[in-house]
Write a protein that holds these residues in place. Structure first.
Motif, PDB file in Angstrom:
ATOM      1  N   GLY A   1       0.467  -1.227   0.190  1.00 50.76           N
ATOM      2  CA  GLY A   1       0.503   0.239   0.297  1.00 50.76           C
ATOM      3  C   GLY A   1       0.740   1.318   0.173  1.00 50.76           C
ATOM      4  O   GLY A   1       0.288   2.200  -1.269  1.00 50.76           O
ATOM      5  N   LEU A   2       1.843   1.367   1.050  1.00 44.76           N
ATOM      6  CA  LEU A   2       2.638   2.509   0.499  1.00 44.76           C
ATOM      7  C   LEU A   2       3.469   2.546  -0.369  1.00 44.76           C
ATOM      8  O   LEU A   2       4.027   3.749  -1.077  1.00 44.76           O
ATOM      9  CB  LEU A   2       3.931   2.471   2.708  1.00 44.76           C
ATOM     10  N   SER A   3       3.911   1.871  -0.505  1.00 42.23           N
ATOM     11  CA  SER A   3       4.860   1.483  -1.418  1.00 42.23           C
ATOM     12  C   SER A   3       3.701   2.198  -3.676  1.00 42.23           C
ATOM     13  O   SER A   3       4.666   2.899  -3.806  1.00 42.23           O
ATOM     14  CB  SER A   3       5.818  -0.031  -2.519  1.00 42.23           C
TER      15      SER A   3
ATOM     16  N   PHE B   1       9.389   3.314  10.248  1.00 41.64           N
ATOM     17  CA  PHE B   1      10.617   3.167   9.261  1.00 41.64           C
ATOM     18  C   PHE B   1      11.292   2.090   8.120  1.00 41.64           C
ATOM     19  O   PHE B   1      11.355   2.509   7.146  1.00 41.64           O
ATOM     20  CB  PHE B   1      11.830   4.111  10.157  1.00 41.64           C
ATOM     21  N   ILE B   2      11.014   1.251   8.741  1.00 38.59           N
ATOM     22  CA  ILE B   2      11.848  -0.126   8.101  1.00 38.59           C
ATOM     23  C   ILE B   2      10.442  -0.356   6.651  1.00 38.59           C
ATOM     24  O   ILE B   2      10.658  -0.404   5.128  1.00 38.59           O
ATOM     25  CB  ILE B   2      11.689  -1.308   8.640  1.00 38.59           C
ATOM     26  N   ILE B   3       9.477  -0.140   7.439  1.00 41.71           N
ATOM     27  CA  ILE B   3       8.004  -0.288   6.689  1.00 41.71           C
ATOM     28  C   ILE B   3       8.018   0.360   5.371  1.00 41.71           C
ATOM     29  O   ILE B   3       7.817   0.161   4.102  1.00 41.71           O
ATOM     30  CB  ILE B   3       7.024  -0.809   6.924  1.00 41.71           C
ATOM     31  N   SER B   4       7.709   1.766   5.519  1.00 45.16           N
ATOM     32  CA  SER B   4       8.102   3.159   4.901  1.00 45.16           C
ATOM     33  C   SER B   4       9.633   2.477   3.594  1.00 45.16           C
ATOM     34  O   SER B   4       9.093   2.844   2.570  1.00 45.16           O
ATOM     35  CB  SER B   4       8.192   3.936   5.748  1.00 45.16           C
ATOM     36  N   LEU B   5      11.084   2.354   4.583  1.00 47.67           N
ATOM     37  CA  LEU B   5      12.273   2.447   3.318  1.00 47.67           C
ATOM     38  C   LEU B   5      12.022   1.436   2.682  1.00 47.67           C
ATOM     39  O   LEU B   5      12.249   1.298   1.301  1.00 47.67           O
ATOM     40  CB  LEU B   5      12.866   2.341   4.749  1.00 47.67           C
ATOM     41  N   PHE B   6      11.098   0.026   3.141  1.00 45.46           N
ATOM     42  CA  PHE B   6      10.997  -0.927   1.540  1.00 45.46           C
ATOM     43  C   PHE B   6       9.954  -0.225   0.589  1.00 45.46           C
ATOM     44  O   PHE B   6      10.438  -0.868  -0.872  1.00 45.46           O
ATOM     45  CB  PHE B   6      10.571  -2.100   2.207  1.00 45.46           C
TER      46      PHE B   6
ATOM     47  N   GLY C   1      15.326  15.588  -1.831  1.00 50.25           N
ATOM     48  CA  GLY C   1      14.722  16.559  -1.452  1.00 50.25           C
ATOM     49  C   GLY C   1      12.841  16.081  -0.581  1.00 50.25           C
ATOM     50  O   GLY C   1      13.102  15.591   0.068  1.00 50.25           O
ATOM     51  N   PHE C   2      12.194  16.386  -1.809  1.00 51.23           N
ATOM     52  CA  PHE C   2      10.858  15.401  -1.448  1.00 51.23           C
ATOM     53  C   PHE C   2      10.882  14.160  -1.187  1.00 51.23           C
ATOM     54  O   PHE C   2      10.580  13.406  -0.443  1.00 51.23           O
ATOM     55  CB  PHE C   2      10.236  15.672  -2.838  1.00 51.23           C
ATOM     56  N   VAL C   3      11.491  13.013  -1.508  1.00 50.46           N
ATOM     57  CA  VAL C   3      11.664  11.449  -1.249  1.00 50.46           C
ATOM     58  C   VAL C   3      11.721  11.403   0.077  1.00 50.46           C
ATOM     59  O   VAL C   3      10.905  10.323   1.048  1.00 50.46           O
ATOM     60  CB  VAL C   3      12.656  11.179  -2.146  1.00 50.46           C
ATOM     61  N   LEU C   4      13.282  12.007  -0.011  1.00 47.01           N
ATOM     62  CA  LEU C   4      13.713  11.801   1.374  1.00 47.01           C
ATOM     63  C   LEU C   4      12.426  12.675   2.555  1.00 47.01           C
ATOM     64  O   LEU C   4      12.300  11.812   3.737  1.00 47.01           O
ATOM     65  CB  LEU C   4      15.097  12.289   2.091  1.00 47.01           C
ATOM     66  N   GLY C   5      11.680  13.508   2.109  1.00 48.00           N
ATOM     67  CA  GLY C   5      10.810  14.445   2.786  1.00 48.00           C
ATOM     68  C   GLY C   5       9.665  13.370   3.570  1.00 48.00           C
ATOM     69  O   GLY C   5       9.711  13.003   4.705  1.00 48.00           O
ATOM     70  N   LEU C   6       9.624  12.710   2.346  1.00 48.66           N
ATOM     71  CA  LEU C   6       8.016  11.896   2.144  1.00 48.66           C
ATOM     72  C   LEU C   6       8.336  10.359   3.172  1.00 48.66           C
ATOM     73  O   LEU C   6       7.114  10.446   3.724  1.00 48.66           O
ATOM     74  CB  LEU C   6       7.774  11.807   0.820  1.00 48.66           C
ATOM     75  N   LEU C   7       9.926  10.229   2.808  1.00 44.75           N
ATOM     76  CA  LEU C   7       9.527   9.214   3.797  1.00 44.75           C
ATOM     77  C   LEU C   7       9.840   9.149   5.613  1.00 44.75           C
ATOM     78  O   LEU C   7       9.353   8.813   5.797  1.00 44.75           O
ATOM     79  CB  LEU C   7      11.595   8.848   4.033  1.00 44.75           C
ATOM     80  N   ILE C   8      10.464  10.552   5.927  1.00 41.56           N
ATOM     81  CA  ILE C   8      10.211  10.821   6.805  1.00 41.56           C
ATOM     82  C   ILE C   8       9.052  11.267   7.892  1.00 41.56           C
ATOM     83  O   ILE C   8       8.682  10.959   8.611  1.00 41.56           O
ATOM     84  CB  ILE C   8      10.756  12.212   7.570  1.00 41.56           C
TER      85      ILE C   8
END
Length: 794
Positions: free
Chosen positions: A26-28, A336-341, A377-384
């Motif tokens: 879902g998150l991906s 964070f791990i789930i979001s990173l994957f 920057g957007f991708v990293l901000g989105l991850l956080i």
């Protein structure tokens, strides 16, 4: 500390692979949508602002105040000189005249080479205002002499290959031989001016006498004026003082001009003057936010639902000394791990679909685009953001569990977040999905209406073929006669432009029935031969067609002229005298045709006159038999090339030309369909995860119900009734929101569809159907399990 949290989080996730997989999927998908939308929006927000002193560079535009206010990104030919001589606001002022698709022929050993390029006529000072880097120059020559030009590297390679182009010549529109005196670095795709050949302004006198002149009598929309202002100028004061130019040069004109100054930023973003439609970009951004929100809600719901199963784990950790903040950050680490994957998978998805995405939305994004600093920057901000937003609530929820209640198994729904929280979140998901479905349906209806509605003229099976300007009448008649004899050709007409689906409009003032003054409104010229009305099947409602003579003595007008004049009927126009184009045309009205949509549906129907003026014809319209289209098209091309062997042959279908007016809306619709579908799919993933958990939790209850005589339908209803209630609540919330948003969007159209009640019923019904399909499999599977097995398992 964070490293330990990650290790523990990783072990916990491996124990819950199914739910972790659902969340990652879902998150991906959410990440993928958000990144693609960001790439799309960022691409349209980018513009060339690299010019020196960019904060002092302004383009002058015109507000035309008639009976309605019009906006034109151009000025009269005499404006630049008047601005320079009458005021001291600017260090430098220049004008530039642009044309698209002009034919350029080679000379010498390259005479067979022919290309169609965007050209611009300008002065040397243009390159002192806008920083277009000059790579090579022939001596110290600049664009102050006639028949000289700068070309870009791209065109140089196309025309001359590896040869040095300086001093070489090309022929523009089979008319003037032009010497190349400079080579420019290729212009950025998003620069203010696009072109591959920059001709000296003195050369323009061979192509357009009106634009070359210092006239104040009218505006050509392709003539722009740029100024480099002195520092610290008051723009409002300048615009106020420019009224003096109007009073001086256009004192009696009913078309009252108001000249405005646009900064480089405004040029790109002011939609009134052809800039980016920022409102659409905001809508796309909102869609991206909605999709990420839905993905996060899925995560929150599934994680919160698992609180019961994880309560003993949390209780034991607390007994062993873990504090609330430790447990909170442990869960944030899991998120964070789930979001990173999910992010890694989303980048793979983005790279895979990027070519199709480019094709769908006419972009040229590449994998390298993902390495842009803004994108990173957007991708990293989105991850956080997702890690904190999706993980915070479940983290707080689990961290506050009392160990005594957890270890005794006495936790209630309230202790693990409660049913109400999950219901609210699911309702939000449903509401967003309903809004997206309604928006997609209404946008589709409006575009379909605009393209397929009766426009008042025939646009089907009509081929529009370009012809050279100022063609001799006898040569044109010969071509029309030859084409008319082709099998499959029904009718032909030479004209300035088609009735609709074009921006090539000539607009002028009108003086009616020998009145002392011109009317407040303007009129659009559709210069054409006597076959125009029949070829496009325009409806003649009064009088007759005009007769062709050496000069214009008769014209046909549309009903809108009578409406603008306040006449009771169109018949009153017949026989009346009119003057057009400042008195250059004096004629009698001999016929009136029914109104037709000469512009797109964003605009109203204009007053129109049709008159024969062969030196203004730019194309011929050919009505063909669609059953014999291929043979007719082949014959047309052959006859055209026999007459115009030195020119490039070009044609397009009128219905496609009309459809191209709505390209932006078509892209909007495509994006709405794509991301609405993905949003609904992500919601379904969340529902699937929730129902899987609920089924596992209520196996014993299902078994008991079956032992007591419960049927499969009853058990299915047990799982679906709550969701159905939530959908109806979501529908109540989403309906006014969707209506308000789409009603505002439709205000951009003068002619628009209505928002029907069935659209909302359809959206709600679609969500019900999708939800039922999503949860039915798990519910029916649980309902058909042997109750003894369920009870024994418990």
């Amino acid at each position: 500390m964070f490293k330990n949290h990650l290790k523990i989080a990783w072990r916990n996730l491996k124990k819950r692979k199914v739910f972790a997989s659902i969340n990652i999927l879902g998150l991906s998908l959410g990440f993928s949508c958000a990144i693609l939308i960001f790439l799309f929006v960022n691409h349209h927000l980018q513009f060339d602002n690299f010019h020196n002193n960019s904060d002092r560079i302004y383009r002058v535009v015109t507000e035309e105040h008639r009976d309605e206010v019009g906006y034109d990104a151009a000025v009269p030919p005499g404006f630049a000189k008047g601005f320079k001589t009458d005021y001291d606001y600017a260090e430098k002022v220049t004008k530039i005249f642009t044309r698209e698709g002009w034919q350029i022929n080679g000379t010498g050993n390259k005479t067979s080479q022919r290309f169609q390029e965007n050209v611009a006529f300008t002065e040397p000072v243009f390159f002192e205002i806008l920083n277009f880097p000059l790579l090579e120059q022939l001596g110290d020559q600049t664009l102050d002499q006639p028949n000289t030009a700068y070309i870009t590297e791209r065109f140089s390679k196309k025309m001359f290959g590896d040869e040095n182009p300086l001093g070489k010549t090309v022929v523009v529109r089979n008319k003037e031989t032009i010497q190349i005196i400079g080579v420019l670095k290729d212009l950025p795709e998003n620069t203010v001016i696009q072109g591959d050949i920059f001709l000296s302004y003195e050369t323009l006198k061979h192509y357009d006498r009106f634009v070359y002149s210092e006239s104040w009598g009218g505006i050509n929309s392709s003539l722009m004026c740029f100024a480099l202002l002195h520092p610290n100028q008051n723009i409002a004061e300048i615009e106020k003082n420019l009224i003096q130019l109007v009073d001086k040069h256009r004192p009696t004109s009913k078309n009252v001009h108001r000249y405005k100054l646009q900064s480089l930023d405004d040029i790109h973003f002011d939609n009134k003057y052809g800039g980016v439609n920022v409102s659409l970009l905001w809508i796309f951004t909102l869609i991206g936010f909605f999709i990420i929100t839905i993905a996060c809600i899925n995560f929150i719901n599934i994680s919160a639902a698992q609180a019961f199963t994880r309560s003993k784990e949390i209780g034991i950790r607390k007994v062993l000394g873990s504090f609330k903040q430790h447990l909170f950050w442990q869960f944030i680490s899991e998120t964070f791990i789930i979001s990173l994957f999910a992010l890694i998978f989303s980048l793979i998805i983005v790279i895979a679909v990027l070519p199709s995405f480019n094709g769908l939305f006419t972009l040229n994004l590449s994998v390298i685009s993902l390495l842009d600093v803004k994108v990173i920057g957007f991708v990293l901000g989105l991850l956080i953001f997702v890690s904190l937003f999706a993980g915070s609530y479940p983290g707080i929820l689990l961290a506050r569990i009392l160990p005594t209640l957890a270890l005794k198994g006495k936790l209630t729904q309230k202790d693990t977040g409660g049913k109400m929280t999950r219901k609210v979140l699911v309702t939000v998901q449903f509401a967003i999905s309903i809004v997206l479905i309604v928006a997609t349906v209404i946008i589709g209806k409006q575009i379909s209406y605009a393209i397929n509605a009766d426009l008042g003229f025939d646009k089907d099976a009509i081929v529009m073929v370009d012809i050279p300007e100022n063609i001799e009448r006898i040569k044109l008649n010969g071509l029309l006669e030859r084409i008319g004899k082709i099998s499959g050709v029904k009718n032909t007409s030479a004209c300035l432009t088609s009735p609709g689906g074009t921006d090539s409009n000539w607009i002028t003032g009108i003086r009616y029935n020998n009145k002392a003054e011109y009317e407040e409104f303007s009129i659009s010229a559709k210069l054409a031969d006597e076959n125009y009305i029949n070829t496009f099947n325009l409806e003649l409602i009064a009088g007759r067609n005009f007769y062709v003579r050496d000069s214009i003595t008769e014209v046909v007008v549309n009903e809108m002229v009578a409406q603008k004049l306040g006449l009771a009927s169109s018949e009153e126009l017949i026989g009346k005298h009119i003057e057009l184009n400042g008195g250059d045309i004096k004629a009698s009205i001999v016929g009136v045709i029914a109104n037709f949509h000469d512009q797109n549906f964003h605009e109203g129907i204009s007053p129109v006159f049709i008159a024969p003026q062969s030196n203004a014809f730019n194309e011929i319209a050919i009505k063909i038999d669609s059953q014999n289209a291929d043979a007719a098209l082949t014959g047309i091309e052959q006859r055209w090339k026999e007459v115009f062997s030195k020119y490039i042959y070009e044609f397009n279908f009128l219905d496609e030309r009309v459809a191209r007016q709505y390209e932006e809306e078509q892209r909007f619709l495509s994006m709405s369909k794509l991301f609405s579908g993905l949003a609904i799919f992500i919601s379904c993933l969340g529902l699937y995860g929730l129902i899987s958990f609920f089924v596992a939790q209520r196996r014993k209850e299902i078994g008991i119900r079956k032992v007591l005589g419960g049927k499969v339908g009853d058990i299915l209803l047990l799982f679906t009734q709550d969701f159905l209630k939530l959908i109806f609540i979501a529908g109540i919330v989403a309906t006014p929101l969707a209506w308000y948003a789409m009603n505002n969007w439709l205000q951009n159209y003068k002619y628009r569809v209505t928002i029907d009640w069935w659209v909302f019923v359809l959206a709600i019904g679609a969500i019900i159907a999708i939800t039922m399909v999503t949860i039915s499999y798990q519910a029916i599977k649980a309902a058909t399990v042997n109750p003894i097995k369920s009870l024994r398992t418990e």
